[in-house]
Design a protein around this motif. Sequence first.
Motif, PDB file in Angstrom:
ATOM      1  N   LYS A 113     -44.928  34.886   4.427  1.00  0.00           N
ATOM      2  CA  LYS A 113     -45.156  33.808   4.297  1.00  0.00           C
ATOM      3  C   LYS A 113     -44.546  33.133   3.556  1.00  0.00           C
ATOM      4  CE  LYS A 113     -49.852  34.721   6.175  1.00  0.00           C
ATOM      5  NZ  LYS A 113     -50.829  33.586   7.418  1.00  0.00           N
ATOM      6  N   PRO A 114     -44.715  31.259   3.811  1.00  0.00           N
ATOM      7  CA  PRO A 114     -43.992  30.629   3.228  1.00  0.00           C
ATOM      8  C   PRO A 114     -44.315  30.119   1.736  1.00  0.00           C
ATOM      9  CG  PRO A 114     -44.937  29.590   4.732  1.00  0.00           C
ATOM     10  CD  PRO A 114     -45.558  30.573   4.741  1.00  0.00           C
ATOM     11  N   VAL A 115     -43.592  30.479   0.501  1.00  0.00           N
ATOM     12  CA  VAL A 115     -44.644  30.328  -1.101  1.00  0.00           C
ATOM     13  C   VAL A 115     -43.245  29.354  -1.721  1.00  0.00           C
ATOM     14  CG1 VAL A 115     -44.640  31.442  -3.077  1.00  0.00           C
ATOM     15  CG2 VAL A 115     -45.824  32.574  -0.928  1.00  0.00           C
ATOM     16  N   THR A 116     -43.819  28.152  -2.391  1.00  0.00           N
ATOM     17  CA  THR A 116     -43.083  27.944  -3.118  1.00  0.00           C
ATOM     18  C   THR A 116     -43.477  28.646  -4.799  1.00  0.00           C
ATOM     19  OG1 THR A 116     -42.997  25.838  -1.534  1.00  0.00           O
ATOM     20  CG2 THR A 116     -42.655  24.973  -4.431  1.00  0.00           C
ATOM     21  N   VAL A 117     -42.445  28.305  -5.639  1.00  0.00           N
ATOM     22  CA  VAL A 117     -43.041  29.036  -7.175  1.00  0.00           C
ATOM     23  C   VAL A 117     -42.263  27.496  -7.972  1.00  0.00           C
ATOM     24  CG1 VAL A 117     -42.982  31.020  -6.954  1.00  0.00           C
ATOM     25  CG2 VAL A 117     -41.385  30.134  -7.399  1.00  0.00           C
ATOM     26  N   GLN A 118     -42.581  27.455  -9.214  1.00  0.00           N
ATOM     27  CA  GLN A 118     -42.132  26.420 -10.440  1.00  0.00           C
ATOM     28  C   GLN A 118     -41.218  27.231 -10.784  1.00  0.00           C
ATOM     29  OE1 GLN A 118     -43.046  23.144  -9.546  1.00  0.00           O
ATOM     30  NE2 GLN A 118     -44.374  25.164  -8.021  1.00  0.00           N
ATOM     31  N   VAL A 119     -40.365  26.944 -11.179  1.00  0.00           N
ATOM     32  CA  VAL A 119     -38.574  27.399 -12.160  1.00  0.00           C
ATOM     33  C   VAL A 119     -38.763  26.974 -13.307  1.00  0.00           C
ATOM     34  CG1 VAL A 119     -36.782  28.346 -12.116  1.00  0.00           C
ATOM     35  CG2 VAL A 119     -37.409  28.181  -9.803  1.00  0.00           C
ATOM     36  N   GLU A 120     -38.662  26.791 -14.893  1.00  0.00           N
ATOM     37  CA  GLU A 120     -38.188  26.065 -15.579  1.00  0.00           C
ATOM     38  C   GLU A 120     -36.644  26.855 -16.429  1.00  0.00           C
ATOM     39  OE1 GLU A 120     -39.372  24.978 -20.108  1.00  0.00           O
ATOM     40  OE2 GLU A 120     -40.990  26.006 -18.938  1.00  0.00           O
ATOM     41  N   PHE A 121     -35.704  25.847 -16.079  1.00  0.00           N
ATOM     42  CA  PHE A 121     -34.110  26.370 -16.289  1.00  0.00           C
ATOM     43  C   PHE A 121     -34.095  26.590 -17.830  1.00  0.00           C
ATOM     44  CE2 PHE A 121     -29.400  25.323 -16.567  1.00  0.00           C
ATOM     45  CZ  PHE A 121     -29.532  27.196 -15.954  1.00  0.00           C
ATOM     46  N   GLY A 122     -34.196  27.553 -18.079  1.00  0.00           N
ATOM     47  CA  GLY A 122     -33.457  27.354 -19.954  1.00  0.00           C
ATOM     48  C   GLY A 122     -32.284  27.596 -20.177  1.00  0.00           C
ATOM     49  N   GLY A 123     -31.572  27.653 -18.922  1.00  0.00           N
ATOM     50  CA  GLY A 123     -30.102  27.113 -19.829  1.00  0.00           C
ATOM     51  C   GLY A 123     -29.081  28.148 -19.133  1.00  0.00           C
ATOM     52  N   ILE A 124     -28.013  28.298 -19.886  1.00  0.00           N
ATOM     53  CA  ILE A 124     -26.765  29.207 -20.041  1.00  0.00           C
ATOM     54  C   ILE A 124     -25.605  29.675 -21.596  1.00  0.00           C
ATOM     55  CG2 ILE A 124     -24.770  30.462 -18.746  1.00  0.00           C
ATOM     56  CD1 ILE A 124     -25.213  28.043 -16.088  1.00  0.00           C
ATOM     57  N   VAL A 125     -25.786  30.735 -21.443  1.00  0.00           N
ATOM     58  CA  VAL A 125     -25.397  30.867 -23.215  1.00  0.00           C
ATOM     59  C   VAL A 125     -24.576  32.427 -22.206  1.00  0.00           C
ATOM     60  CG1 VAL A 125     -26.875  30.144 -24.392  1.00  0.00           C
ATOM     61  CG2 VAL A 125     -27.025  32.423 -23.394  1.00  0.00           C
ATOM     62  N   VAL A 126     -23.678  32.548 -23.428  1.00  0.00           N
ATOM     63  CA  VAL A 126     -22.946  33.620 -23.596  1.00  0.00           C
ATOM     64  C   VAL A 126     -23.106  34.783 -24.804  1.00  0.00           C
ATOM     65  CG1 VAL A 126     -20.650  34.347 -24.066  1.00  0.00           C
ATOM     66  CG2 VAL A 126     -20.208  32.557 -22.504  1.00  0.00           C
ATOM     67  N   ASP A 127     -23.931  36.120 -24.186  1.00  0.00           N
ATOM     68  CA  ASP A 127     -24.233  36.866 -25.674  1.00  0.00           C
ATOM     69  C   ASP A 127     -23.356  37.206 -26.100  1.00  0.00           C
ATOM     70  OD1 ASP A 127     -22.979  38.810 -24.030  1.00  0.00           O
ATOM     71  OD2 ASP A 127     -25.113  39.700 -23.109  1.00  0.00           O
ATOM     72  N   PRO A 128     -23.463  37.596 -27.354  1.00  0.00           N
ATOM     73  CA  PRO A 128     -22.698  38.581 -28.565  1.00  0.00           C
ATOM     74  C   PRO A 128     -21.437  39.151 -28.099  1.00  0.00           C
ATOM     75  CG  PRO A 128     -25.039  38.823 -29.855  1.00  0.00           C
ATOM     76  CD  PRO A 128     -24.639  38.076 -27.156  1.00  0.00           C
ATOM     77  N   TYR A 129     -21.941  39.695 -26.327  1.00  0.00           N
ATOM     78  CA  TYR A 129     -21.011  41.221 -25.616  1.00  0.00           C
ATOM     79  C   TYR A 129     -20.354  40.207 -25.134  1.00  0.00           C
ATOM     80  CZ  TYR A 129     -24.452  43.576 -27.906  1.00  0.00           C
ATOM     81  OH  TYR A 129     -25.332  45.147 -29.323  1.00  0.00           O
ATOM     82  N   GLY A 130     -20.083  39.102 -24.567  1.00  0.00           N
ATOM     83  CA  GLY A 130     -19.163  37.896 -23.903  1.00  0.00           C
ATOM     84  C   GLY A 130     -20.116  38.119 -22.286  1.00  0.00           C
ATOM     85  N   GLN A 131     -20.838  38.839 -22.281  1.00  0.00           N
ATOM     86  CA  GLN A 131     -21.487  38.193 -20.996  1.00  0.00           C
ATOM     87  C   GLN A 131     -21.916  36.864 -20.580  1.00  0.00           C
ATOM     88  OE1 GLN A 131     -24.257  41.958 -21.487  1.00  0.00           O
ATOM     89  NE2 GLN A 131     -23.378  42.377 -19.428  1.00  0.00           N
ATOM     90  N   THR A 132     -22.293  36.186 -19.463  1.00  0.00           N
ATOM     91  CA  THR A 132     -22.677  35.017 -19.542  1.00  0.00           C
ATOM     92  C   THR A 132     -24.318  34.993 -18.896  1.00  0.00           C
ATOM     93  OG1 THR A 132     -20.757  33.887 -18.732  1.00  0.00           O
ATOM     94  CG2 THR A 132     -22.632  32.052 -18.266  1.00  0.00           C
TER      95      THR A 132
END
Length: 178
Positions: A113-132
């Motif tokens: 079935k078609p569904v729509t969900v709400q998305v709150e974008f928290g942002g993008i960061v680089v963690d202490p291990y260098g992963q985006t």
Amino acid sequence: MATTKWTVDPMHSEVQFKVKHLMITTVTGYFQRFQVEAETPDEQFTNASSVRFSADVHSITTNNVQRDTHLKSADFFDAENHGEVTFVGSKYEHVGGDNYQLHGDLTIKGVTKPVTVQVEFGGIVVDPYGQTKAGFTVSGKISRKDFGLTWNAVTEAGSVVVSDEIKLHAEIQLVKQN
């Protein structure tokens, strides 16, 4: 320009559902095993070109073994024949600020079935291990009966045991793949 691929960080993500029990309290369940993959045309999430989610029905937990066994049975998810819940996004739409709507097709127990969900974008960061990493809070509601999850019982007073409305909530952290 090449697309950017993202996959879920399962250690920092969770997928849950909530349902009213006896119409007086809410029971929360989780999928312990799930996958999320996304593609974006760049390193931002203003226009995701592909979003796919899958959850292993056998991994459902509500912290009650008897209830979990019942949920996995043919009365509900029928895990033996339909071991996976999937969502395939078709449109990621900005609705203001950090808020988006993700439209797509949800498949449960062989019913899509078609569904729509709400998305709150928290942002993008680089963690202490260098992963985006990118973070999201996802919420929505579905009718379980729309997907063939129709089992119910009635109390002596005439109340239903399990509500039709299921609330969906997920905290998702994605990791950019190099």
